[in-house]
Design a protein around this motif. Structure first.
Motif, short mmCIF file in Angstrom:
data_model
loop_
_atom_site.label_atom_id
_atom_site.label_comp_id
_atom_site.label_asym_id
_atom_site.label_seq_id
_atom_site.Cartn_x
_atom_site.Cartn_y
_atom_site.Cartn_z
N ALA A 125 35.00 -74.73 54.86
CA ALA A 125 35.25 -73.72 53.83
C ALA A 125 36.13 -72.60 54.40
O ALA A 125 37.02 -72.10 53.73
CB ALA A 125 33.94 -73.15 53.31
N TYR A 126 35.91 -72.25 55.65
CA TYR A 126 36.76 -71.24 56.29
C TYR A 126 38.18 -71.79 56.41
O TYR A 126 39.15 -71.12 56.10
CB TYR A 126 36.24 -70.88 57.68
N ARG A 127 38.25 -73.03 56.87
CA ARG A 127 39.56 -73.63 57.09
C ARG A 127 40.36 -73.66 55.79
O ARG A 127 41.56 -73.39 55.78
CB ARG A 127 39.36 -75.04 57.63
N TYR A 128 39.69 -74.01 54.69
CA TYR A 128 40.40 -74.09 53.41
C TYR A 128 40.31 -72.78 52.62
O TYR A 128 40.59 -72.75 51.43
CB TYR A 128 39.91 -75.30 52.61
N GLN A 129 39.89 -71.74 53.28
CA GLN A 129 39.89 -70.38 52.71
C GLN A 129 39.21 -70.33 51.35
O GLN A 129 39.77 -69.81 50.38
CB GLN A 129 41.33 -69.86 52.64
N ILE A 130 38.03 -70.92 51.28
CA ILE A 130 37.28 -70.90 50.03
C ILE A 130 36.67 -69.50 49.88
O ILE A 130 35.57 -69.24 50.36
CB ILE A 130 36.15 -71.96 50.03
N ASP A 131 37.40 -68.59 49.22
CA ASP A 131 36.84 -67.25 49.05
C ASP A 131 36.24 -67.06 47.66
O ASP A 131 35.72 -66.02 47.32
CB ASP A 131 37.88 -66.16 49.38
N ASN A 132 36.34 -68.10 46.84
CA ASN A 132 35.64 -68.07 45.55
C ASN A 132 35.50 -69.49 45.05
O ASN A 132 36.13 -70.41 45.58
CB ASN A 132 36.41 -67.21 44.54
N CYS A 175 31.68 -62.50 45.34
CA CYS A 175 32.54 -63.68 45.43
C CYS A 175 31.83 -64.95 44.95
O CYS A 175 32.43 -65.79 44.29
CB CYS A 175 32.99 -63.90 46.87
N PHE A 176 30.56 -65.11 45.34
CA PHE A 176 29.88 -66.39 45.11
C PHE A 176 28.54 -66.27 44.36
O PHE A 176 28.02 -67.26 43.87
CB PHE A 176 29.57 -67.08 46.45
N SER A 184 42.08 -68.05 57.61
CA SER A 184 40.85 -68.77 57.99
C SER A 184 40.05 -68.04 59.06
O SER A 184 38.82 -67.96 58.99
CB SER A 184 41.21 -70.16 58.51
N MET A 234 37.72 -65.43 57.83
CA MET A 234 36.69 -65.81 56.85
C MET A 234 35.31 -65.76 57.49
O MET A 234 35.11 -66.30 58.57
CB MET A 234 36.95 -67.23 56.34
#
Lengths: 653, 159
Positions: A115-122, B69-70, B153, B156
């Motif tokens: 998720a960090y790698r794909y920048q899942i921020d939402n 955000c989530f 990244s 994050m």
């Protein structure tokens, strides 16, 4: 296997026929994200994170299950794929509870890293918030279904590596849950607590209670050492933070000797016995009082001089070979006695005498085969031993051979069904009739022409001909059909392995060992000049100690007047207590307080497994290197022995 | 707190930013602004209304923290019914008198906890529980430079 050439991301790369696209990518250093893939397990394409584009395929395909072919044109890093991967991660996030701030595995989680790698921020989709159970009943393992992504790694590791088949998917569709047996609590299931699922889980769905809140992987130092619990000699990856044990993992989970058992993975971390931190001597009222090492050494030296009669040294087979040598030298040269033994020395004397009876020019334990032979076997006889008690990984290897290679499994003389899923034949001879059974089997093998050895000695045929099969059946209480079936299974096998241990050795009858070896010899079950026979040895360095010649004479029947017991961190042993009664002067060097230390005249501290270093010899003769994991709280065993020797005017070094 | 942890960086920011409304000033109506910031998830009708009002009055809407955000930790509430939640809060675990659950038509009813983007359009996200002052600073300076911040990244963090 023939070589194939593919084009991946516009570059020509080579792979082997039979590889998946993922394997070719990994072999060529091309990064493809994965989640449900775990090196060494079969691939199922459950998560779809590894999707790649392949020319002429209408839609992206998972690289982990797509077979590589000559001329395939693959793209792993297009905008479209990034979009899909992001989408997949978002959908995983909506399915269950993947909020990291209250997750034990945050920081060690593969889903989080992706998720960090794909920048899942939402997440663009509504969450489902299912309320799923959390199984907290197991001694070591927690299953939180709310954090499960259904990748199936735990299920595959349970079936393919541990061959225990406890975990599987239950229910259907989006209601699918990982289920132990049929939705049993893990603690009530067929789980053997090996913890492989804990290591395989990419998220916080399965985690260890024992390591809870102790530290994250990146805060820990990782040291590879050898398990002190039994003679299999498994490698442990020990995680340490601030000189505290955090967790233990298998450095090579998927290799033949890779998996760990519950002792290696969990119990070593859950030691509750109080530590011996200072030497103790008897005070005026006979109670233990703490003293300096010098004082304790002085008491030992004075009392040693007064011991009238024999003095013996008894040592744990958890001690590395270097310390064992010092101990041997200490008893022989400093104390001046030839009487040494290991805690399991009795087994050695029976096994080695059995081997000698079988073969005059004895090669000793060198006649036994490596443990890997179990995995290659097509028939396994387990006689007089329950591997689940002392050598659990042997049980794992047997289960794997039975489930993956369809090896026939014959269990002789166990009081419980050791391998409920796999046992083909369970023979329960009457007590003390094991020898008759083994010779009976040999006779059937000869009668049926199932022997491969040439020129069977007339002497052997003669000695066996006295037993008629019906006689054997009557004496052992096993029906004739089962006897014949067992002989056939073993006789027809190409690679039959016999595993034996305690149960066969306890009766103090070396001839049983000789009979077993004869069976293997008759049927030509050899690897080079070794026989496919393995005796299970309880101590991590039993073989090292035995080969050093420490197992001279036991103290069970003949009692010495004085005894130096180097117990180290051995688990509690009730039988040992009875051995120690009636000894005038008892020195116990131990890591933990126990009823044994309570009997001692002098107690000396000893390091625990994680504080020792040195060499072990595994039960099948491999040399293994122990590394020091923790800074020791107490002096090393040798230092203490050396100090006593110096006081007696001898040099131990 | 993480915002205040910006320490001396706040001084530079203060000269570049004009703060028109904050929860501390308790201004109910928002003037038209360049950037609106929301932290926390939507938990009741009032939250939803405030979010919509802010959205209508800002050019760029930024949300801070995992809850915004989530859904985050507060969304654990969604695993239980509203009655169970109120019962637990006001009678089982509380020292409130008589365990009485307050009710008034002025009190907004609880809804399912949602992240902000399920109620209004959000332009940029700063996750973290809490987001570190470093990423808050990054997001604000990106905005000041006229760019919509997307955390790289390595910045994050969900915890």
């Amino acid at each position: 296997m023939s070589e194939i050439t593919l084009t991946i991301n516009d570059k020509q790369v080579k792979g082997k026929e039979g590889d998946t696209v993922l394997e070719v990518c990994q072999a060529n250093g091309i990064d493809v994200p994965t989640l449900c893939h775990l090196e060494g397990l079969s691939d199922v394409g459950a998560c779809r994170v590894c999707v790649v584009e392949i020319e002429k395929e209408r839609r992206p395909v998972p690289a982990c299950t797509y077979p590589a072919r000559n001329g395939l044109v693959v793209k792993t890093n297009t905008k479209r794929l990034e979009k899909y991967r992001r989408l997949i991660l978002e959908l995983i996030f909506t399915e269950r509870n993947h909020f990291c701030m209250f997750c034990e595995r945050s920081g060690d989680c593969e889903l989080q890293k992706l998720a960090y790698r794909y920048q899942i921020d939402n997440v663009r989709y509504p969450y489902t918030f299912p309320s799923l159970p959390v199984d907290l009943l197991h001694n070591y393992i927690v299953i939180d279904h709310n954090r499960c992504i259904l990748c199936g790694r735990c299920i595959r590791v349970c079936s393919e590596i541990e061959a225990n088949h406890t975990l599987d998917f239950g229910r259907r569709g989006w209601r699918t849950l990982v289920s132990a047996d049929v939705e049993q609590p893990l603690s009530e299931s067929s789980c053997v607590s090996c913890g492989a699922c804990v290591q395989a889980c990419p998220t916080g769905a399965i985690f260890s209670k024992v390591s809870l809140y102790k530290g994250r992987t990146d805060e820990c130092q990782q040291i590879t050492t050898v398990c002190p619990a039994c003679g299999v000699g498994c490698e442990l990856n020990v995680l340490v933070k601030d000189n505290n044990l955090v967790s233990i993992e298998a450095p090579r989970l998927v290799e033949p000797r890779g998996p760990l058992c519950r002792v290696g993975r969990f119990e070593l971390l859950r030691e509750t016995r109080p530590r011996v931190t200072s030497p103790l001597i008897r005070g005026k009222q006979g109670e233990h009082e703490e003293c300096t090492l010098d004082k304790a050494v002085q008491v030992i030296v004075e009392r040693l001089k007064k011991v009238k009669g024999s003095f013996a040294g008894l040592v744990s087979a958890r001690i590395p070979s270097e310390t064992l040598s010092s101990f041997q030298k200490f008893i022989r040269e400093v104390v001046g006695s030839d009487w040494t033994d290991t805690l399991d020395g009795e087994s050695y004397r029976v096994i080695s005498e059995g081997i000698r009876q079988f073969q005059d020019e004895s090669r000793g334990l060198g006649i036994e085969c490596p443990l890997e032979e179990i995995l290659e076997a097509d028939c396994i006889i387990v006689v007089g031993v329950d591997p689940e008690i002392n050598n659990r990984i042997i049980g794992t290897l047997v289960r794997r051979a039975a489930s993956q290679r369809k090896a026939k499994l014959i269990v002789i003389g166990s009081s419980r069904d050791i391998f409920p899923l796999w046992t083909d034949l369970w023979l329960k001879p009457r007590a003390g009739r094991e020898g008759v059974l083994l010779n009976g089997l040999a006779k059937i093998l000869i009668d049926r022409g199932l022997v491969k050895q040439e020129g069977i000695s007339a002497e052997l045929t003669q000695s066996l001909s006295q037993d008629s099969i019906s006689g054997v059946s009557q004496t052992t209480g096993i029906d004739k059909g089962s006897l014949e079936l067992a002989a056939e299974m073993y006789g027809q096998a190409k690679q039959g392995v016999i595993i034996y241990g305690d149960g066969l050795v306890q009766g103090n009858e070396p001839s049983l060992v000789a009979s077993l070896l004869k069976l293997a010899d008759l049927t030509g079950n050899r690897v080079g000049d070794r026989l496919r026979v393995i005796s299970l040895k309880p101590g991590a360095n039993s073989r090292g100690a035995w080969e050093l010649g420490l197992a001279v004479k036991g103290i069970k029947y003949n009692k010495p007047k004085g005894l130096y017991l180097l117990l180290a961190d051995e688990p509690e042993n009730k039988e040992l207590l009875s051995w120690l009664e009636g000894i005038d002067f008892l020195v116990v060097q131990a890591s933990y307080h126990s009823p044994v230390t309570a009997m001692a005249d002098v107690v000396l501290p000893s390091p625990i497994w994680a504080e020792r270093k040195g060499k072990y010899i595994s039960m099948d003769g491999r040399a293994l290197k122990l590394k020091q994991v923790l800074q020791p709280e107490v002096p090393q065993d040798q230092e203490v022995l050396m100090k006593i020797s110096q006081k007696l005017g001898r040099d131990l070094s | 707190m993480s915002f205040l942890d910006l320490d001396e960086a706040l001084i530079d920011l203060a000269s570049a930013i004009e703060l028109t409304a904050t929860p501390i000033t308790d201004i109910k109506e928002f003037p038209l602004v360049d950037v609106g910031i929301i932290e926390g998830a939507i938990g009741n009708e009032h939250d939803e209304e405030v979010a919509k009002k802010l959205r209508d009055n800002c050019r760029t809407l930024m949300v801070w923290g995992d809850c915004a955000c989530f859904g985050g930790i507060v969304s654990m509430r969604n695993l239980f019914s509203t009655e169970e939640i109120l019962q637990r809060y006001y009678s089982t675990e509380s020292t409130a008198k008589d365990g009485k659950i307050p009710s008034s038509e002025d009190l907004p009813p609880l809804t399912t906890v949602k992240p902000i983007n399920q109620v209004v359009k959000v332009d940029c996200y700063v996750p973290g529980c809490p987001p570190s002052s470093k990423v808050i600073h990054y997001a604000l300076t990106e905005l000041l430079a006229g760019r919509i911040p997307i955390l790289p990244s390595e910045m994050m963090r969900f915890d």
